[in-house]
Design an enzyme around this catalytic site. Structure first.
Site, PDB file in Angstrom:
ATOM      1  N   VAL A  89       0.830  -1.205   0.000  1.00 39.37           N
ATOM      2  CA  VAL A  89       0.000   0.000   0.000  1.00 39.37           C
ATOM      3  C   VAL A  89       0.866   1.257   0.000  1.00 39.37           C
ATOM      4  CG1 VAL A  89      -1.822   1.269   1.201  1.00 39.37           C
ATOM      5  CG2 VAL A  89      -1.878  -1.225   1.146  1.00 39.37           C
ATOM      6  N   CYS A  90       1.914   1.263   0.810  1.00 41.37           N
ATOM      7  CA  CYS A  90       2.825   2.413   0.861  1.00 41.37           C
ATOM      8  C   CYS A  90       3.494   2.636  -0.489  1.00 41.37           C
ATOM      9  CB  CYS A  90       3.893   2.203   1.935  1.00 41.37           C
ATOM     10  SG  CYS A  90       3.238   2.013   3.599  1.00 41.37           S
ATOM     11  N   SER A  91       3.828   1.546  -1.159  1.00 38.04           N
ATOM     12  CA  SER A  91       4.533   1.633  -2.436  1.00 38.04           C
ATOM     13  C   SER A  91       3.614   2.050  -3.575  1.00 38.04           C
ATOM     14  CB  SER A  91       5.180   0.280  -2.766  1.00 38.04           C
ATOM     15  OG  SER A  91       6.133  -0.065  -1.788  1.00 38.04           O
ATOM     16  N   ASP A  92       2.311   2.120  -3.292  1.00 32.90           N
ATOM     17  CA  ASP A  92       1.332   2.627  -4.252  1.00 32.90           C
ATOM     18  C   ASP A  92       0.971   4.078  -3.944  1.00 32.90           C
ATOM     19  OD1 ASP A  92      -0.565   2.603  -6.306  1.00 32.90           O
ATOM     20  OD2 ASP A  92      -2.137   1.841  -5.004  1.00 32.90           O
ATOM     21  N   ARG A 163      -1.058   5.041   9.037  1.00 27.36           N
ATOM     22  CA  ARG A 163      -1.127   5.687   7.726  1.00 27.36           C
ATOM     23  C   ARG A 163      -1.971   6.949   7.943  1.00 27.36           C
ATOM     24  NH1 ARG A 163       0.286   3.349   3.506  1.00 27.36           N
ATOM     25  NH2 ARG A 163      -0.218   1.250   4.291  1.00 27.36           N
TER      26      ARG A 163
END
Length: 200
Positions: A89-92, A163
Site C-alpha cells: 500500500v505504501c509503495s502505491d 497511515r
C-alpha cells in the site's frame, strides 16, 4: 492560466492517478513484503484540528534536516505518515503523489513524507519507485524511534506509524486529519479538496 483550463488539467491528473500503473510494479515482487491484514488503527491521537502543529526536525534522504516550521508563512504542508517502506500500500500511495505534483503546486502545498524506517532504507525504496526518487522531502523518524509519531499520537504498538495525513496551513494550524485504515491508502481527491478549502 484560465480557470477552466486549470480545472480540466486537474481532472486529467486525477484520472492519471486512478488509472496509471503503480510505480511499485517496477519493483521485483520478491522485494515487496506482504504484511497481511492489519488492525485498522492502533494508537491514540494527541493533536486536533484547530491546534498548532507540533514542530519537529528530521533527517531527509538528501542528507539535510527538514524542519516543519520552516514552511510557515510560505506553504501549506501535507504530512504523509506511512507505516513502512517496501510494503504494497505504501509503495502505491507515494508514487500517486509523484504523478499529482501539479495539483499540490496549484494549491500552494508541499508534501512531507515520513516513516520510522532508517534513511538508507527510504533512499533505496524511493529510488526503486522511480530512478529520480520522489519530488517531496522524505524524512526518517527512525531515531529516537518514532519520536515525531509519538508527538502526534500515531505510533502503533508494533513500532510503525499509522497511515495518516495532517494538512497544516501557512500559519502552522492543523486544518485536516485523516488517521486512515492502515490497509488502504487515503483518497487523493479528499486531500486536494481540503487544500482548496484552505486556500479559499
Amino acid at each position: 492560466m484560465p480557470k477552466h483550463l486549470i480545472f480540466y488539467s486537474s481532472v486529467a491528473i486525477l484520472l492519471m492517478c486512478v488509472f496509471a500503473v503503480p510505480s511499485w510494479a517496477e519493483i521485483p515482487e520478491k522485494l515487496i513484503y506482504q504484511p497481511g491484514q492489519l488492525k485498522p488503527t492502533d494508537s491514540s491521537l494527541k493533536v486536533a484540528v484547530g491546534e498548532t502543529a507540533p514542530d519537529f526536525s528530521l533527517p531527509s534522504i538528501t542528507g539535510k534536516k527538514v524542519q516543519l516550521s520552516s514552511f510557515r508563512g510560505k506553504k501549506n504542508v501535507v504530512l504523509s505518515f506511512i507505516p513502512a517502506a517496501f510494503t504494497p500500500v505504501c509503495s502505491d500511495q507515494w508514487p500517486g503523489y509523484n504523478i499529482a505534483k501539479e495539483l499540490f503546486e496549484q494549491n500552494d502545498a508541499v508534501i512531507i513524507g515520513i516513516s520510522a524506517d532508517n534513511t538508507p532504507c527510504q533512499f533505496a525504496w524511493t529510488h526503486q519507485m522511480d530512478e529520480k526518487g520522489v519530488w517531496f522531502p522524505v524524512l526518517s523518524d527512525f531515531w529516537p524511534h518514532g519520536k515525531v509519531a509519538k508527538l502526534y499520537g500515531i505510533l502503533r504498538t508494533d513500532g510503525v506509524t499509522e497511515r495518516a495525513i495532517f494538512i497544516i496551513d501557512k500559519k502552522g494550524i492543523i486544518r485536516y486529519i485523516d488517521i486512515h485504515d492502515i490497509n488502504t491508502h487515503p483518497e487523493l481527491g479528499k486531500i486536494i479538496h481540503s487544500l482548496k478549502e484552505i486556500n479559499k
